[in-house]
Each structure stands twice: as C-alpha cells, then as structure tokens.
Design a protein around this motif. Structure first.
Motif, PDB file in Angstrom:
ATOM      1  N   THR A 168       0.864  -1.179   0.000  1.00  0.00           N
ATOM      2  CA  THR A 168       0.000   0.000   0.000  1.00  0.00           C
ATOM      3  C   THR A 168       0.900   1.228   0.000  1.00  0.00           C
ATOM      4  O   THR A 168       1.907   1.264   0.707  1.00  0.00           O
ATOM      5  CB  THR A 168      -0.903   0.023   1.247  1.00  0.00           C
ATOM      6  OG1 THR A 168      -1.796  -1.090   1.204  1.00  0.00           O
ATOM      7  CG2 THR A 168      -1.712   1.316   1.320  1.00  0.00           C
ATOM      8  N   ILE A 231      -5.928   2.945   7.094  1.00  0.00           N
ATOM      9  CA  ILE A 231      -5.691   2.400   5.759  1.00  0.00           C
ATOM     10  C   ILE A 231      -4.822   1.149   5.833  1.00  0.00           C
ATOM     11  O   ILE A 231      -5.081   0.150   5.143  1.00  0.00           O
ATOM     12  CB  ILE A 231      -5.037   3.473   4.859  1.00  0.00           C
ATOM     13  CG1 ILE A 231      -6.014   4.629   4.633  1.00  0.00           C
ATOM     14  CG2 ILE A 231      -4.579   2.880   3.532  1.00  0.00           C
ATOM     15  CD1 ILE A 231      -5.381   5.862   4.008  1.00  0.00           C
ATOM     16  N   ASP A 234      -6.827  -1.933   6.690  1.00  0.00           N
ATOM     17  CA  ASP A 234      -7.993  -2.258   5.863  1.00  0.00           C
ATOM     18  C   ASP A 234      -7.581  -3.152   4.694  1.00  0.00           C
ATOM     19  O   ASP A 234      -6.734  -2.763   3.888  1.00  0.00           O
ATOM     20  CB  ASP A 234      -8.636  -0.974   5.333  1.00  0.00           C
ATOM     21  CG  ASP A 234     -10.039  -1.200   4.816  1.00  0.00           C
ATOM     22  OD1 ASP A 234     -10.219  -2.102   3.956  1.00  0.00           O
ATOM     23  OD2 ASP A 234     -10.965  -0.500   5.249  1.00  0.00           O
ATOM     24  N   ARG A 236      -8.931  -3.726   1.977  1.00  0.00           N
ATOM     25  CA  ARG A 236      -9.214  -3.123   0.672  1.00  0.00           C
ATOM     26  C   ARG A 236      -8.072  -2.259   0.159  1.00  0.00           C
ATOM     27  O   ARG A 236      -8.052  -1.867  -1.015  1.00  0.00           O
ATOM     28  CB  ARG A 236     -10.481  -2.260   0.766  1.00  0.00           C
ATOM     29  CG  ARG A 236     -11.760  -3.021   1.052  1.00  0.00           C
ATOM     30  CD  ARG A 236     -12.917  -2.065   1.288  1.00  0.00           C
ATOM     31  NE  ARG A 236     -12.725  -1.275   2.518  1.00  0.00           N
ATOM     32  CZ  ARG A 236     -13.505  -0.254   2.871  1.00  0.00           C
ATOM     33  NH1 ARG A 236     -14.519   0.112   2.074  1.00  0.00           N
ATOM     34  NH2 ARG A 236     -13.284   0.397   3.999  1.00  0.00           N
ATOM     35  N   ALA A 237      -7.115  -1.973   1.029  1.00  0.00           N
ATOM     36  CA  ALA A 237      -6.031  -1.051   0.656  1.00  0.00           C
ATOM     37  C   ALA A 237      -4.893  -1.732  -0.095  1.00  0.00           C
ATOM     38  O   ALA A 237      -4.038  -1.042  -0.663  1.00  0.00           O
ATOM     39  CB  ALA A 237      -5.484  -0.366   1.908  1.00  0.00           C
ATOM     40  N   PHE A 242      -2.985   5.950  -1.850  1.00  0.00           N
ATOM     41  CA  PHE A 242      -3.890   6.840  -1.129  1.00  0.00           C
ATOM     42  C   PHE A 242      -3.238   8.198  -0.902  1.00  0.00           C
ATOM     43  O   PHE A 242      -2.171   8.280  -0.283  1.00  0.00           O
ATOM     44  CB  PHE A 242      -4.269   6.216   0.221  1.00  0.00           C
ATOM     45  CG  PHE A 242      -4.985   4.906   0.085  1.00  0.00           C
ATOM     46  CD1 PHE A 242      -6.359   4.846   0.100  1.00  0.00           C
ATOM     47  CD2 PHE A 242      -4.259   3.729  -0.078  1.00  0.00           C
ATOM     48  CE1 PHE A 242      -7.022   3.634  -0.041  1.00  0.00           C
ATOM     49  CE2 PHE A 242      -4.910   2.514  -0.223  1.00  0.00           C
ATOM     50  CZ  PHE A 242      -6.295   2.465  -0.202  1.00  0.00           C
ATOM     51  N   ASN A 310      -9.764   7.382  -3.056  1.00  0.00           N
ATOM     52  CA  ASN A 310      -9.473   6.128  -2.352  1.00  0.00           C
ATOM     53  C   ASN A 310      -9.441   6.331  -0.840  1.00  0.00           C
ATOM     54  O   ASN A 310      -9.968   5.527  -0.064  1.00  0.00           O
ATOM     55  CB  ASN A 310      -8.128   5.562  -2.811  1.00  0.00           C
ATOM     56  CG  ASN A 310      -8.160   5.046  -4.237  1.00  0.00           C
ATOM     57  OD1 ASN A 310      -9.230   4.882  -4.832  1.00  0.00           O
ATOM     58  ND2 ASN A 310      -6.982   4.801  -4.805  1.00  0.00           N
ATOM     59  N   THR A 311      -8.791   7.422  -0.419  1.00  0.00           N
ATOM     60  CA  THR A 311      -8.688   7.718   1.011  1.00  0.00           C
ATOM     61  C   THR A 311     -10.063   7.939   1.631  1.00  0.00           C
ATOM     62  O   THR A 311     -10.368   7.397   2.704  1.00  0.00           O
ATOM     63  CB  THR A 311      -7.800   8.954   1.229  1.00  0.00           C
ATOM     64  OG1 THR A 311      -6.506   8.710   0.671  1.00  0.00           O
ATOM     65  CG2 THR A 311      -7.656   9.274   2.709  1.00  0.00           C
ATOM     66  N   GLU A 313     -12.853   6.785   0.622  1.00  0.00           N
ATOM     67  CA  GLU A 313     -13.570   5.504   0.649  1.00  0.00           C
ATOM     68  C   GLU A 313     -13.211   4.699   1.902  1.00  0.00           C
ATOM     69  O   GLU A 313     -14.093   4.186   2.610  1.00  0.00           O
ATOM     70  CB  GLU A 313     -13.227   4.686  -0.593  1.00  0.00           C
ATOM     71  CG  GLU A 313     -13.807   3.279  -0.589  1.00  0.00           C
ATOM     72  CD  GLU A 313     -13.183   2.378  -1.641  1.00  0.00           C
ATOM     73  OE1 GLU A 313     -13.259   1.139  -1.473  1.00  0.00           O
ATOM     74  OE2 GLU A 313     -12.604   2.904  -2.618  1.00  0.00           O
ATOM     75  N   ILE A 314     -11.912   4.591   2.198  1.00  0.00           N
ATOM     76  CA  ILE A 314     -11.474   3.791   3.337  1.00  0.00           C
ATOM     77  C   ILE A 314     -11.861   4.449   4.663  1.00  0.00           C
ATOM     78  O   ILE A 314     -12.230   3.779   5.631  1.00  0.00           O
ATOM     79  CB  ILE A 314      -9.955   3.553   3.283  1.00  0.00           C
ATOM     80  CG1 ILE A 314      -9.568   2.760   2.030  1.00  0.00           C
ATOM     81  CG2 ILE A 314      -9.465   2.830   4.543  1.00  0.00           C
ATOM     82  CD1 ILE A 314     -10.130   1.366   1.971  1.00  0.00           C
ATOM     83  N   THR A 318     -15.266   5.888   9.678  1.00  0.00           N
ATOM     84  CA  THR A 318     -14.279   5.729  10.750  1.00  0.00           C
ATOM     85  C   THR A 318     -14.267   6.916  11.714  1.00  0.00           C
ATOM     86  O   THR A 318     -13.687   6.822  12.803  1.00  0.00           O
ATOM     87  CB  THR A 318     -12.859   5.568  10.182  1.00  0.00           C
ATOM     88  OG1 THR A 318     -12.467   6.787   9.520  1.00  0.00           O
ATOM     89  CG2 THR A 318     -12.777   4.401   9.198  1.00  0.00           C
TER      90      THR A 318
END
Length: 344
Positions: A168, A231, A234, A236-237, A242, A310-311, A313-314, A318
């Motif tokens: 990542t 991130i 996660d 997904r990262a 990001f 992207n950032t 999204e994650i 939160t």
C-alpha cells in the motif's frame, strides 16, 4: 508484529503509537537514537527497539537479528526517509531509494507478511498541474528537487513490487503540526514561507508568489497518523495508493494573510508568476535564500489539486477526517513561536 522505520521522526512515533493497540511494535532505529527510542518504546503497550540502518544490507542487523525479524514480522510500515530538499542527490538516493529497496528486500524475506505500507508524498507529481489522481505516477513530469525525484523513484520500486507483495502506498500532502497542540519536529515548507513573508530582516517586501489562488496542500500530523493506521489495517487497501490530503484546501493567500494579520502585518498585493518570483528571489537581500527556501516558495505557488477518492472511501465511517486549516492554524503559529523563542 509490525516493524516501523523512521524514528526519531515525529511521524514515525505517531504512526507507531497509532498501531500499538493492535499488537507488538518493533522500531528500527539508527544507533545514535537508540536511547530515546527505548524511552519511547517504554510508553507503548508492547514495543522494542532494533538498532540498524534502512539503507544498509539486511538493514544493518546481525544475521540472527535479521533472521528472527523476517520470521516474526507480519507487517511493515516504512516511514524513514530524508525530506531535506537542500540535501545533495547521493544522500537522498541512499536514504529514500536504497532505503526503500532494502526494506522491500526484508518484505520479500518475511514468510508471513500481510502488509507493506510505504510513505511516499504527493510531491512525486513534480511539476504537474491540475487534478492529480491517486493511481497516477509516471506522467512525463519533471522534478523541482532531488527530493521529489528520489521519492518518485522509491514509489516506483514499491509499485513494481505490488505483484509479489501486499503493498500500500500513502501520499500525504505537506505535513504540519498537530491540529490540537501544534506539535511538529521540523519547521520547513509552509513554515519557511511564513517566516520569510513576515521577516523584518529582508531588504525588500516579499510578496506571495502568484495570485495566491494555489491551494496550500498541508495536513496535520495527527490526521496523517490516524488515517495511515486505518488504511494500513484495511484489506481493501492492498495494491492501491492513497493521497492523504485536505479534500478542500484553502488558498495559500488566504492562509498567509491570516498569519500576517496575527503579526499586525499585511502581505503585498503584488502578484507574480513563478518565473518572475524566481527572478525576485535573486534581488539584493534575497539572493542568499537557500535551496530549501526557494523550493518552499515554489510549492505554495503550485496549482496542483490532489484527488483523494481512495482515502475517502477507506475512511468513510471511521470518524477520521482532515480538519480545515482555519480551525488549527492558531495552534501551528503558537507552537512555532514557542519553538522559535526557545531557539529550536
């Protein structure tokens, strides 16, 4: 166990602290910083120190240390770099490029590796202008400093490793002080510009470059550390990049006018393009500005807008978000003034 490089940088300490609640932390630390690193490690729930060098073979560790580390390490967060834009090319290449290559070699040797997170920077975009997406890297850009070039080359190494490793990439904007306390360990970039704009020692008044509409791409260090930890953990990262930025940055002029107002001053309304600004910086009284100071002015005059899809999204859900600089600017100024008064 997660390995964090980059101590004694404040960012490395903040990231280690943000990760510590999830399991053991190992800090890779240059030998000259071993004692303060041990003191810091003692403040975390489960942390220890390894002395080494990111740019040396096997990270400068003994054979036994390296073997044990590669067997036990399941996560790596590579924060170490040299961000000194005034440094020479060999020094930057050693720390930023070769250091990243060596840490990637460790990642390859870690049999149980779940994540390799690399701290890059939005400034790998070099002289590009306009909107810059997170998945873009090589776009024909030129670089304004060896620092930018070295970070670009380091990110290239990580991108190429994504096919074999769970990598990542994090690209923060320029990192400034904590939004709650103002704490930071290096007064460069935007801090340099503020100091020069308000300096009473300059022989000519220094205008803000350009028309001031360029966004001031800065983020507070507490947001960066929290976002990085979220991130990093996660799934997904994996395989993605990001940009950790303020999605709604204020203009450089707006921010620096507020800084000037606090000091009872006004910025000149004169507007200059980048080339004219570079000429101005060579006038008597200004020609002795360092490479770092010139680079700082170029940065705040740059019309780059960094997408953070992207950032966002994650981080959605939160509770982690970038505060607007207007809400913490006073904290940054107060901390910088206290540090200046102490002579740090």
């Amino acid at each position: 166990m997660v390995l964090v490089t980059g101590f004694p940088k404040l960012l490395a300490r903040r990231v280690a602290g943000a990760l510590a609640s999830r399991g053991p932390v190992v800090l890779l630390v240059p030998e000259e910083h071993a004692e303060p690193a041990a003191d810091f490690a003692a403040t975390l729930p489960d942390a220890r120190v390894l002395t080494g060098d990111v740019a040396s073979m096997h990270l400068g560790l003994s054979t036994a240390e390296y073997r044990d580390l590669s067997a036990d390490c399941s996560e790596i967060v590579h924060v170490a770099d040299s961000s000194n834009v005034g440094a020479d090319k060999p020094a930057l290449e050693r720390e930023n490029v070769e250091g990243t290559r060596t840490v990637l070699e460790l990642a390859q040797d870690c049999r149980g590796l779940r994540r390799f997170t690399h701290f890059s920077t939005v400034f790998v975009s070099g002289d590009r202008v306009g909107v810059i997406a997170e998945d873009e890297l090589s776009a024909g850009q030129s670089f304004r400093s060896f620092y930018e070039q070295s970070k670009f080359e380091a990110e290239l190494l990580v991108r190429r490793a994504m096919g074999q490793l769970p990598c990542t990439v994090l690209r923060p904007a320029f990192i400034v002080g904590d939004s709650r306390t103002g704490e930071i360990d290096r007064f460069d970039g935007p801090y340099i510009v503020a100091g020069l704009l308000l300096s009473t020692r300059l022989q000519v008044p220094l205008p803000l470059p350009g028309d001031g509409v360029a966004p001031l791409n800065v983020v507070p260090i507490d947001f960066v550390a929290a976002a990085a930890a979220a991130i990093h953990h996660d799934p997904r990262a994996v395989g993605r990049t990001f940009q950790i930025v303020d999605p709604n940055p204020s203009s450089s002029r707006r921010v620096y006018e507020r800084v000037a107002e606090r000091e009872g001053k006004k910025l000149p309304r004169l507007s200059l393009g980048y080339k004219l600004t570079d000429t101005l910086l060579k006038l008597p009284g200004l020609e002795r500005l360092t490479r770092e100071q010139r680079m700082a002015f170029a940065t705040v005059n740059h019309l780059s807008f960094y997408s953070s899809r992207n950032t966002l999204e994650i981080l959605d859900g939160t509770g982690i978000s970038c505060p607007p600089i207007e809400g913490y600017l006073d904290k940054l100024i107060e901390y910088a003034q206290k540090a200046r008064n102490k002579g740090t």
